[in-house]
Design an enzyme around this catalytic site. Structure first.
Site, PDB file in Angstrom:
ATOM      1  N   GLY A 229       0.826  -1.196   0.000  1.00  0.00           N
ATOM      2  CA  GLY A 229       0.000   0.000   0.000  1.00  0.00           C
ATOM      3  C   GLY A 229       0.861   1.246   0.000  1.00  0.00           C
ATOM      4  O   GLY A 229       2.015   1.232  -0.448  1.00  0.00           O
ATOM      5  N   SER A 230       0.309   2.319   0.516  1.00  0.00           N
ATOM      6  CA  SER A 230       0.986   3.612   0.450  1.00  0.00           C
ATOM      7  C   SER A 230       2.165   3.676   1.416  1.00  0.00           C
ATOM      8  O   SER A 230       2.193   2.990   2.446  1.00  0.00           O
ATOM      9  CB  SER A 230       0.008   4.742   0.778  1.00  0.00           C
ATOM     10  OG  SER A 230      -0.285   4.772   2.165  1.00  0.00           O
ATOM     11  N   THR A 231       3.123   4.520   1.074  1.00  0.00           N
ATOM     12  CA  THR A 231       4.300   4.692   1.922  1.00  0.00           C
ATOM     13  C   THR A 231       3.922   5.263   3.283  1.00  0.00           C
ATOM     14  O   THR A 231       4.456   4.843   4.320  1.00  0.00           O
ATOM     15  CB  THR A 231       5.323   5.603   1.222  1.00  0.00           C
ATOM     16  OG1 THR A 231       5.795   4.927   0.041  1.00  0.00           O
ATOM     17  CG2 THR A 231       6.503   5.915   2.120  1.00  0.00           C
ATOM     18  N   GLY A 234       2.535   2.567   5.352  1.00  0.00           N
ATOM     19  CA  GLY A 234       3.633   1.661   5.677  1.00  0.00           C
ATOM     20  C   GLY A 234       4.465   2.172   6.836  1.00  0.00           C
ATOM     21  O   GLY A 234       4.875   1.400   7.724  1.00  0.00           O
ATOM     22  N   GLU A 251       5.798  -3.444   0.647  1.00  0.00           N
ATOM     23  CA  GLU A 251       5.774  -3.059  -0.766  1.00  0.00           C
ATOM     24  C   GLU A 251       4.952  -1.777  -0.840  1.00  0.00           C
ATOM     25  O   GLU A 251       3.722  -1.807  -0.772  1.00  0.00           O
ATOM     26  CB  GLU A 251       5.164  -4.139  -1.646  1.00  0.00           C
ATOM     27  CG  GLU A 251       5.228  -3.776  -3.124  1.00  0.00           C
ATOM     28  CD  GLU A 251       4.675  -4.856  -4.032  1.00  0.00           C
ATOM     29  OE1 GLU A 251       4.041  -4.502  -5.045  1.00  0.00           O
ATOM     30  OE2 GLU A 251       4.863  -6.054  -3.728  1.00  0.00           O
ATOM     31  N   CYS A 286       1.335   0.504  -8.456  1.00  0.00           N
ATOM     32  CA  CYS A 286       2.499   1.132  -7.819  1.00  0.00           C
ATOM     33  C   CYS A 286       3.704   1.122  -8.738  1.00  0.00           C
ATOM     34  O   CYS A 286       4.535   2.038  -8.701  1.00  0.00           O
ATOM     35  CB  CYS A 286       2.816   0.448  -6.496  1.00  0.00           C
ATOM     36  SG  CYS A 286       3.063  -1.329  -6.608  1.00  0.00           S
TER      37      CYS A 286
END
Length: 482
Positions: A229-231, A234, A251, A286
């Site tokens: 998912g999104s940084t 994360g 990821e 992504c």
């Protein structure tokens, strides 16, 4: 409009029981937002705790089964999935927005992952001999324990299966948290898979990502977290997991550059591959191409050819066979990309909205956008540095190769990159200087062998490269010496 809901609608899986919960949320069709495809359960913290307990209780017995039994069960599960592909393609299209072609590929890849990983497991599990003259030494492996898999909405099936399948094969038990926007096909496929394993090996909870994530990350019984998912999310998971020092697989986001060199062919194949690299899943990938740097000598030619390629895109409801690009998945993403495009126009950049509308009359019924090419845009602009996650691509000229490499690396992300040139050796040399987890030559796609796993670097995530695919991520290795 409400149709017939799938059996898994509004349910979660705990210890073999498909439990109905009192609170649910509608799952809508992004191509026709008045259509309700089903419901997603909004589970409680107690539900999540029960799922973790079920996974923890069965871990000891499951981890001690033989690798042969685990592989056999996985092959049996894959056989149960094969008949479900055709009847569930339309379900994935309706809840996710992808085209029929894209959706079927995702479903078939799940079965491919199951069989490839099962075939790989037996050889991979064997001890690795590191013995020398002075001592006999082996590397052996053991399962970690309860593994949480938190998966995204953009490619919900394959990005769930690429984590769950190797985790289970390696002897772990799992608690899966699918995305609330499109959980139904994931639940349907996992229902068939879970039936081939003892109760508690596979558990599924749905609902609030913040609540479920916090419970999974803070519980000491959970030994590993796999997140795609999104940084920003994360980073939150990393902070929450730190208190119990969990193993993490991340990821995260990407801002993938494509470098077009002066000697690039730019033939029909190249343009189609670049278009696919940009617009696959409406750009909601992504590892999609998100910015293109073109040598000034080929800039006008490239833009003209890419515009011609974009003009052939047919945007509409993915259920229609003539559609080549579906809608964006949800209102939040749709509003974000629309706002980004509007701000880009206001900055003075030229935005060419291209493609064909499959049906103008129903255009406003879904989250549809024309694919766009942006020129006369600065490298420092918002669009160039954002992870747009939509069908809009900036194209920027460069003079010297060193300048292009510097711009390509000028990002916090480092997921994928591509180099377009007729000189393969030159592409390999450039790849050494690009800050990315993987670099493609004359393509920007996925690895055909789905076992291969090349993580991102920088803020695109981390794990490790391995010929054994994701199996390495889900075990602890230890040395045995005598």
């Amino acid at each position: 409009m409400i149709g017939v809901f799938p059996e898994v609608s509004g349910r979660i899986l705990i210890n073999g029981d498909w439990k109905k919960v009192s609170k649910t949320k509608k799952v809508i069709n992004p191509a026709k937002i008045e259509e309700v495809v089903g419901e997603v359960a909004l589970c409680s913290t107690q539900d999540v705790d029960d799922a973790i307990k079920a996974a923890s209780d069965v871990f000891k017995s499951w981890s001690r089964t033989s690798v042969e039994e685990r592989a056999d069960r996985m092959r049996q599960a894959s056989e149960k999935l094969s008949p479900l592909v055709e009847e569930n393609v339309s379900l994935l299209v309706r809840e996710n927005g992808k085209t029929l072609v894209e959706s079927k590929k995702d479903l078939l890849r799940c079965i491919q992952v199951m069989n490839q990983m099962a075939d790989t497991l037996i050889e991979w599990w064997k001890p690795v001999d590191l013995s020398g003259a002075l001592q006999s030494v082996q590397i052996r492996r053991r399962a970690r324990g309860v593994t949480a898999v938190i998966s995204p909405w953009n490619s919900p099936l394959i990005l769930t299966f690429k984590r769950v399948i190797p985790a289970v094969l390696a002897g772990n038990t799992v608690v899966i948290k699918p995305a609330t926007n499109c959980p139904l096909t994931v639940l349907t496929f996992l229902k068939a898979v879970a039936s081939s394993f003892p109760p508690g090996v596979i558990n599924i909870v749905t609902g609030s990502g913040a609540m479920i994530g916090e419970v999974l990350c803070s519980d000491p019984r959970v030994k590993a977290i796999c997140f795609t998912g999104s940084t920003d999310t994360g980073k939150t998971i990393m902070r929450q997991a730190a208190s119990t020092v969990k193993k993490l697989y991340m990821e995260l986001g990407g801002n993938d550059p494509a470098l077009i060199l002066p000697d690039a062919a730019l033939d029909r194949t190249d343009i189609e591959r670049i278009r696919g690299g940009v617009l696959r899943a409406s750009g909601q990938v992504c590892s999609a191409i998100k910015r293109i740097y073109v040598h000034e000598s080929r800039y006008v030619e490239f833009v003209d050819k890419l515009k011609s390629g974009f003009e052939r895109v047919v945007v509409g409801n993915g259920i229609h066979p003539d559609t080549t690009m579906g809608p964006l998945n949800n209102k939040g993403q749709f509003d974000y990309v629309k706002g980004l495009v509007e701000r880009t126009k206001q900055s003075g950049a030229q935005v060419a909205e291209l493609g064909q509308k499959l049906n103008s009359d129903s255009w406003e019924e879904g989250y549809f956008m024309n694919p766009s090419i942006v020129t006369n845009i600065s490298h420092d602009s918002e669009l160039v540095h954002a992870e747009q996650f939509g069908p809009v691509i900036p194209v920027i000229p460069y003079t010297e190769l060193s300048q292009a490499i510097e711009m390509a690396n000028d990002t916090q992300y480092g997921l994928r990159a591509s180099v377009w040139t007729s000189d393969e050796r030159k592409a390999a040399e450039i790849a050494d200087y690009l800050e990315a987890g993987a670099v493609f030559h004359n393509n920007h796609t996925i690895f055909k062998d789905l076992r291969l796993d090349f993580p991102g670097i920088k803020e695109s995530g981390f794990s490790k490269e391995t010929q054994w695919g994701s199996l390495e991520l889900f075990t602890d290795s230890y040395g045995f010496a005598n």
